[in-house]
Design an enzyme around this catalytic site. Structure first.
Site, PDB file in Angstrom:
ATOM      1  N   PRO A  11     -70.209  21.759 -48.279  1.00 11.45           N
ATOM      2  CA  PRO A  11     -70.449  20.970 -47.153  1.00 11.45           C
ATOM      3  C   PRO A  11     -69.807  19.645 -46.969  1.00 11.45           C
ATOM      4  CG  PRO A  11     -72.477  21.097 -48.303  1.00 11.45           C
ATOM      5  CD  PRO A  11     -71.316  21.965 -48.968  1.00 11.45           C
ATOM      6  N   ASN A  12     -69.288  19.337 -45.699  1.00 11.33           N
ATOM      7  CA  ASN A  12     -68.849  18.040 -45.331  1.00 11.33           C
ATOM      8  C   ASN A  12     -67.504  17.875 -45.697  1.00 11.33           C
ATOM      9  OD1 ASN A  12     -71.158  17.126 -43.634  1.00 11.33           O
ATOM     10  ND2 ASN A  12     -72.156  17.073 -45.815  1.00 11.33           N
ATOM     11  N   ARG A  19     -64.145  10.746 -43.673  1.00  4.46           N
ATOM     12  CA  ARG A  19     -65.511  10.592 -44.100  1.00  4.46           C
ATOM     13  C   ARG A  19     -65.519   9.755 -45.309  1.00  4.46           C
ATOM     14  NH1 ARG A  19     -68.406  14.955 -48.501  1.00  4.46           N
ATOM     15  NH2 ARG A  19     -70.345  14.075 -48.556  1.00  4.46           N
ATOM     16  N   TYR A  24     -64.328   8.992 -50.954  1.00  2.07           N
ATOM     17  CA  TYR A  24     -63.784  10.264 -51.100  1.00  2.07           C
ATOM     18  C   TYR A  24     -62.160  10.120 -50.612  1.00  2.07           C
ATOM     19  CZ  TYR A  24     -68.563  11.729 -51.058  1.00  2.07           C
ATOM     20  OH  TYR A  24     -69.665  11.890 -51.323  1.00  2.07           O
ATOM     21  N   ASN A  75     -65.779  22.795 -55.415  1.00  2.78           N
ATOM     22  CA  ASN A  75     -66.469  21.425 -55.433  1.00  2.78           C
ATOM     23  C   ASN A  75     -67.670  21.821 -54.437  1.00  2.78           C
ATOM     24  OD1 ASN A  75     -67.640  19.106 -54.377  1.00  2.78           O
ATOM     25  ND2 ASN A  75     -65.713  18.141 -53.845  1.00  2.78           N
ATOM     26  N   ALA A  78     -72.705  18.663 -51.967  1.00  2.00           N
ATOM     27  CA  ALA A  78     -74.355  18.193 -51.849  1.00  2.00           C
ATOM     28  C   ALA A  78     -75.112  19.437 -52.606  1.00  2.00           C
ATOM     29  CB  ALA A  78     -74.890  17.639 -50.872  1.00  2.00           C
ATOM     30  N   HIS A  81     -76.115  19.303 -56.411  1.00  2.00           N
ATOM     31  CA  HIS A  81     -77.415  18.665 -57.082  1.00  2.00           C
ATOM     32  C   HIS A  81     -78.640  19.381 -56.945  1.00  2.00           C
ATOM     33  CE1 HIS A  81     -74.297  15.488 -57.279  1.00  2.00           C
ATOM     34  NE2 HIS A  81     -74.300  15.329 -55.881  1.00  2.00           N
ATOM     35  N   ASP A  88     -77.240  30.216 -59.812  1.00  2.00           N
ATOM     36  CA  ASP A  88     -77.462  31.796 -60.099  1.00  2.00           C
ATOM     37  C   ASP A  88     -76.216  32.397 -59.683  1.00  2.00           C
ATOM     38  OD1 ASP A  88     -80.058  30.880 -61.152  1.00  2.00           O
ATOM     39  OD2 ASP A  88     -80.964  31.727 -59.470  1.00  2.00           O
ATOM     40  N   GLU A  99     -66.018  22.907 -62.271  1.00  2.00           N
ATOM     41  CA  GLU A  99     -66.523  22.339 -61.178  1.00  2.00           C
ATOM     42  C   GLU A  99     -65.824  20.932 -61.266  1.00  2.00           C
ATOM     43  OE1 GLU A  99     -70.697  21.058 -62.447  1.00  2.00           O
ATOM     44  OE2 GLU A  99     -70.911  19.773 -60.829  1.00  2.00           O
ATOM     45  N   HIS A 101     -65.266  17.284 -58.692  1.00  2.00           N
ATOM     46  CA  HIS A 101     -65.732  16.322 -57.702  1.00  2.00           C
ATOM     47  C   HIS A 101     -64.688  15.139 -57.512  1.00  2.00           C
ATOM     48  CE1 HIS A 101     -69.674  18.084 -57.782  1.00  2.00           C
ATOM     49  NE2 HIS A 101     -69.639  17.996 -59.164  1.00  2.00           N
ATOM     50  N   LEU A 102     -64.421  14.698 -56.202  1.00  2.00           N
ATOM     51  CA  LEU A 102     -63.549  13.543 -56.012  1.00  2.00           C
ATOM     52  C   LEU A 102     -64.158  12.098 -56.596  1.00  2.00           C
ATOM     53  CD1 LEU A 102     -63.547  14.866 -52.427  1.00  2.00           C
ATOM     54  CD2 LEU A 102     -61.341  14.324 -53.411  1.00  2.00           C
ATOM     55  N   SER A 103     -65.426  12.222 -56.320  1.00  2.36           N
ATOM     56  CA  SER A 103     -66.064  10.944 -56.935  1.00  2.36           C
ATOM     57  C   SER A 103     -66.480  11.081 -58.165  1.00  2.36           C
ATOM     58  CB  SER A 103     -67.118  10.340 -55.978  1.00  2.36           C
ATOM     59  OG  SER A 103     -68.084  11.296 -55.742  1.00  2.36           O
ATOM     60  N   ARG A 108     -72.733   7.364 -59.297  1.00  3.77           N
ATOM     61  CA  ARG A 108     -73.278   6.993 -57.975  1.00  3.77           C
ATOM     62  C   ARG A 108     -74.874   6.806 -57.953  1.00  3.77           C
ATOM     63  NH1 ARG A 108     -70.200  10.683 -54.033  1.00  3.77           N
ATOM     64  NH2 ARG A 108     -71.704   9.061 -52.541  1.00  3.77           N
ATOM     65  N   ARG A 112     -77.504  11.864 -57.621  1.00  4.29           N
ATOM     66  CA  ARG A 112     -76.229  12.699 -57.690  1.00  4.29           C
ATOM     67  C   ARG A 112     -76.013  12.895 -59.320  1.00  4.29           C
ATOM     68  NH1 ARG A 112     -73.734  12.414 -52.467  1.00  4.29           N
ATOM     69  NH2 ARG A 112     -74.790  10.646 -51.488  1.00  4.29           N
TER      70      ARG A 112
HETATM   71  C1  DQA Z   1     -68.956  15.360 -53.964  1.00  4.35           C
HETATM   72  C2  DQA Z   1     -69.958  14.479 -54.671  1.00  4.35           C
HETATM   73  C3  DQA Z   1     -71.173  14.827 -54.043  1.00  4.35           C
HETATM   74  O1  DQA Z   1     -72.454  14.166 -54.476  1.00  4.35           O
HETATM   75  C4  DQA Z   1     -71.405  14.725 -52.534  1.00  4.35           C
HETATM   76  O2  DQA Z   1     -72.595  15.383 -52.003  1.00  4.35           O
HETATM   77  C5  DQA Z   1     -70.124  15.563 -51.836  1.00  4.35           C
HETATM   78  C6  DQA Z   1     -68.776  15.473 -52.564  1.00  4.35           C
HETATM   79  C7  DQA Z   1     -67.476  14.679 -54.352  1.00  4.35           C
HETATM   80  O3  DQA Z   1     -66.521  15.213 -54.412  1.00  4.35           O
HETATM   81  O4  DQA Z   1     -67.345  13.559 -54.700  1.00  4.35           O
HETATM   82  O5  DQA Z   1     -70.241  16.104 -50.722  1.00  4.35           O
HETATM   83  O6  DQA Z   1     -68.982  16.755 -54.487  1.00  4.35           O
END
Ligand code: DQA
Length: 148
Positions: A11-12, A19, A24, A75, A78, A81, A88, A99, A101-103, A108, A112
């Site tokens: 998501p997002n 964003r 990011y 990725n 959210a 978390h 599962d 897995e 993540h950009l950040s 953070r 997270r």
């Molecule tokens: C994220 C980190 C997550 O905490 C956040 O909810 C995201 C992006 C990242 O790529 O840094 O949507 O997965």
């Protein structure tokens, strides 16, 4: 045989570029995907991409990946978390998952710091911006015995 990799974004992440760019970065998801595609083309890997804001769609994609893909780069955004359902689904298939993540999620907000999927993936790459995805793809390439 060409290795197949599924790149899943949660998501997002469709909003990347506009964003919270201070967190990011300014690249859009399409730009990141294009960089991955360039790497894959040079390395004899085939990529499929899916972004969804819906947990169930990601779960369906993970389930359907079993037997079809050699690796998944995920990725979960959210959902990382708190989605026991995604965790599962990963545990239920035999395709290895990286897995990303950009950040740096560990640097953070407290909420997270925990990844509920971390225990069921091969490993986590977090904090390198768009390069997190390229690093994951490089690892996939090396793990699959690639040879450029
Ligand atoms: C994220 C980190 C997550 O905490 C956040 O909810 C995201 C992006 C990242 O790529 O840094 O949507 O997965």
């Amino acid at each position: 045989m060409t290795k197949k990799i599924l790149v899943l974004n949660g998501p997002n992440l469709n909003l990347l570029g506009k964003r919270e760019p201070q967190i990011y970065g300014t690249l859009t998801l399409e730009m990141i995907n294009a960089q991955m595609r360039d790497f894959a083309d040079l390395s004899g890997m085939e990529l499929d991409f899916l972004q969804s804001n819906h947990e169930g769609k990601l779960i369906d994609a993970i389930q359907e990946a079993d037997g079809k893909y050699d690796f998944i780069i995920l990725n979960a955004a959210a959902f990382t978390h708190y989605s026991i359902a995604i965790r599962d689904a990963i545990a239920a298939i035999s395709v290895p998952v990286i897995e990303v993540h950009l950040s740096n999620i560990h640097a953070r907000d407290d909420f997270r710091h925990q990844s509920v999927i971390a225990p069921v993936v091969m490993g986590q790459i977090s904090g390198f911006g768009a390069e997190s995805y390229l690093a994951a793809l490089n690892i996939v390439y090396l793990k699959l015995g690639g040879n450029r």
